[in-house]
Design a protein around this motif. Structure first.
Motif: not given
Length: 835
Positions: A594-596, A621-622, A643-645, A671-674
């Motif tokens: 995620l930093s990349f 990634l999430a 953080a991904c969302v 993705v967030a709901l999953a």
């Protein structure tokens, strides 16, 4: 020797011509040689030039053989007779006689598209030439006779070396004209062999050629034999060399040695070598199997090559102010062509013979360079050390040694030398190259030998070569004049080093890239690097050396984008950067990954396709995190998913495309709901409803009573329906979600109805949407559809025909199972007629 009077006597030309006509008998065409002695008359005439001036001409020779051109007129040359008479009011008998004689000589030719082209090219144009109606034919014949020799005038220019630097260019232009001339003559004679009875095959023999074509072909060669000057006669005959096929099976094999010997009469060595090159080229086209004349041309050239250092040539160079190093390269094109003809399918033994002859001439650099350029690379590579020894002994005054090493390097790039000699070859060559002071001479040689180094040695030797190039090209910013060569070096290096961890560990590679300071060139170099990386990188990488280097390369490409950059160029750059992003993987170190992506977002913010790729990568990634950490939903994992969302919902608003943003919101929301993360606030502004529509798909995907708050948000957004362009989509959504609308007050439906009332033309469209997506067993939705049906007809804007078809469709559908409720609906949908 017979002497002809100045004025012709009275004669009956027609009767005399008829009595002298020859019988058609089999001829041995080998006996007819255009250079055999012929009967020549001595006469002095006044020749009228095209500009009206006069000049005297004379000719003399002796022989007992009759001239075939003069035999028709009892020894009188018709051209000389006509020029002597020079009477504009020539009689018709004289004209007929001239035309007959010229036709026998193959000069005046029948009309035709192809032949007209030949006449325009070599015989001149008739435009702009004055004449009366009564003398038009006479003027035409006279003009044609004056211009018969025009096609030989252009070949006379090949004897002129007054501007010696341009001789190769002049040779190319003039021989191109001669080639066209030779082609047209051949096609003309070939066409004479075709009649209604037979067609001449492609591979014909002289026995298949009729007498008319043979006679015409002979006349062409006789005409050429009458050209007095050596160089025009040689070039014109060489241009129609192929026509010998009409006369004899051995005609070409007999003419080639004779023409080769003719060149010995040319005194200027530059003129003679180009004449030999032309003869070799024509010989290879018409008879590639005849190698003896090719070798003889080369050996004759070697015997006369010492003339270059003679007084005549040296004095000519002094007069024209040309130095020997500038003069000698003028020989290279002709010599290269001669050698290429000789070396075509030649055995390796011939190279040995050529090398021995070069040694006998003191290892002349010019000859040695042509030998290395002509023969097969495998032959040269096998004898690399022999050639290096010969190069060392060459005189460098006229042809520098670094050009010889460059020619040798070009061969070694195509073929491998003996393994035991490879390092010694590189050392010997680089000793000479590194001492060059002129940056252009240096880089031209270094460019060639870099490929040899990359092909046979390790990164250590490559690093040494790159360091030497930087050392020579950095002073005075010499690299600015050598970007093509430097770009070529980069391409050769990356072509042989597909392991980028090894490539970027070459210490001088990145400093070498720094020499590309012109932005357009630097971007092209970076594109080449990324193309090779995408093509050859098979496995994902997390090597920090590769990542740091390629981030720098990609950043260079990204920063070149501006307002003037074409969309195609943007797509190309985005494709290369996305290819790099896809190949970066830190395994299960999700935080580092995620930093990349965060760093890449800050570096490539001007290319929207790259940002889209980053958002998709973060969503994956999430999901990968959820899959790996399934059953272990620690607080740290939940924070990472959030953080991904957040990354996605922060990045999406920076995109320009509206529907791209909506699709990404939908994907990110799912993705967030999953991952059991509540969606972010929908963006405010005029596109709020579109975002609500997109997020509603998430609601449909996960229906439950827990989405009551989200439905309230949707309810609030419907209040803005009248000012948005997406009403139909919202109605489709509302039709689908009708069962969840139970808590809604009737006032909200009234608000919706009042908003649509002003736009009756949309009523039918909304009705069709409800019919297609809604459950009309719901009383409220059923009533809404009836209201929309009436609204569609209220202002007379609806299409009656469409409404009739819609009603018929409802009645037909009502007969299907479980569709009985549509029968009642059809009864509530009246059709209003216009009066």
């Amino acid at each position: 020797m017979a002497v002809f009077p100045w004025h012709s006597r009275s004669r009956n030309y027609k009767a005399e011509f008829a009595s002298c006509r020859l019988e058609a008998v089999p001829l041995e065409f080998g006996d007819y040689h255009p250079l055999k002695p012929i009967t020549v008359t001595e006469s002095k005439t006044k020749k009228v030039s095209r500009k009206g001036s006069t000049s005297s001409t004379s000719s003399s020779s002796s022989s007992s053989v009759l001239d075939p051109l003069s035999s028709v007129l009892d020894g009188t040359d018709p051209l000389s007779m006509f020029a002597a008479t020079a009477d504009p009011a020539a009689t018709s008998e004289c004209i007929d006689l001239l035309q007959s004689a010229i036709f026998q000589a193959g000069i005046i030719l029948p009309a035709g598209d192809t032949w007209q082209c030949l006449e325009n090219l070599f015989m001149g144009s008739e435009k702009g030439k004055a004449g009366t109606v009564t003398s038009a034919m006479s003027e035409k014949v006279r003009t044609r006779l004056e211009e018969l020799d025009d096609f030989e005038e252009c070949s006379k220019l090949l004897s002129d070396t007054s501007v010696i630097q341009f001789y190769p260019s002049k040779f190319v232009l003039i021989t191109d004209i001669l080639d066209t001339f030779g082609k047209l003559v051949y096609e003309r004679i070939f066409s004479m062999c075709v009649d209604n009875r037979s067609v001449l095959p492609d591979h014909f023999s002289p026995e298949n050629v009729n007498d008319t074509a043979k006679e015409t072909c002979l006349n062409w060669f006789f005409k050429i034999a009458s050209i007095r000057e050596l160089i025009p006669r040689f070039y014109v005959e060489a241009s129609i060399l192929k026509c010998n096929k009409f006369l004899s099976k051995t005609g070409i094999s007999e003419c080639l040695p004779r023409l080769t010997c003719m060149i010995r009469g040319i005194g200027d060595p530059l003129v003679s070598v180009y004449a030999r090159a032309y003869l070799c080229r024509v010989g290879m086209e018409v008879a590639p199997h005849l190698k003896e004349s090719l070798n003889k041309n080369f050996f004759d050239f070697l015997l006369t090559f010492k003339q270059i250092h003679g007084d005549t040539v040296q004095n000519q160079l002094v007069v024209q102010g040309v130095e020997l190093p500038s003069y000698l390269p003028l020989y290279s094109p002709a010599m290269d062509w001669i050698f290429q003809c000789i070396s075509y399918h030649a055995p390796e033994a011939l190279l040995t013979e050529m090398m021995d002859r070069c040694k006998k001439l003191g290892n002349n650099a010019l000859l040695l360079n042509s030998v290395m350029s002509a023969f097969r690379a495998e032959f040269i590579a096998t004898r690399s050390m022999d050639f290096i020894g010969m190069i060392k002994e060459c005189d460098e005054s006229g042809f520098p040694k670094h050009l010889l090493f460059r020619s040798l390097g070009l061969n070694l790039a195509l073929a491998d030398p003996p393994e035991g000699d490879r390092l010694q070859i590189l050392n010997e060559a680089w000793k000479v190259i590194t001492k060059l002071k002129n940056p252009q001479d240096y880089i031209n040689c270094a460019e060639v030998w870099v490929e040899y180094t990359c092909k046979h040695f390790t990164k250590r030797e490559v690093n040494t070569v790159l360091a030497d190039v930087i050392k020579h090209m950095t002073p005075d910013r010499a690299f600015e004049d050598s970007y093509p060569q430097l770009h070529s070096i980069i391409k050769k290096v990356i072509a042989h080093f597909h392991d980028f961890s090894v490539l970027f560990s070459v210490e001088k590679f990145l400093p070498f890239l720094d020499m590309f300071q012109k932005e357009s060139v630097r971007v092209e170099v970076c594109k080449c690097i990324m193309e090779v990386f995408i093509k050859h990188q098979q496995e994902p990488t997390k090597d920090p050396v590769i990542l740091n280097a390629l981030l720098h390369v990609c950043k260079t490409m990204h920063d070149s984008v501006n307002a003037l950059t074409l969309e195609d160029e943007k797509r190309m750059l985005a494709y290369l950067i996305n290819g790099f992003i896809k190949m970066v993987s830190f395994g299960r170190d999700f935080e580092q990954q995620l930093s990349f992506y965060v760093e890449a977002r800050s570096m490539f913010c001007n290319l929207e396709p790259v940002l889209v790729q980053l958002i998709h990568s973060v969503n994956r990634l999430a999901m990968e995190t959820r899959k790996v950490m399934k059953g272990n939903h620690s607080r740290k994992t939940a924070a990472f998913v959030r953080a991904c969302v957040a990354y996605c919902f922060i990045t999406i608003p920076s995109l320009v495309g509206i529907f791209t943003r909506l699709n990404l919101y939908l994907h990110s929301g799912q993705v967030a709901l999953a991952n059991q993360c509540l969606s972010q606030e929908c963006p405010c502004g005029r596109h709020r409803m579109k975002a609500l529509y997109a997020s509603s798909h998430s609601i449909l995907t996960y229906p439950s009573s827990g989405h009551y708050l989200t439905l309230l948000q949707l309810k609030a957004g419907l209040g803005r329906l009248s000012s948005l362009p997406c009403r139909r989509s919202v109605v489709e959504l509302a039709s689908t979600l009708a069962p969840a609308w139970a808590p809604w007050p009737d006032g909200n439906l009234s608000l919706l109805f009042q908003a649509l009332k002003r736009q009756s033309s949309l009523g039918l469209s909304f009705f069709n949407s409800i019919l297609a997506h809604g459950d009309l067993r719901n009383n409220r939705l059923n009533q809404l559809s009836v209201n929309l049906w009436h609204l569609a007809q209220r202002h007379g804007c609806a299409d009656t025909r469409t409404m009739v078809k819609t009603l018929e469709y409802i009645k037909k559908r009502s007969k299907q199972p479980d569709m009985g409720h549509l029968t009642e609906l059809a009864l509530r949908l009246p059709l209003q007629t216009r009066t």
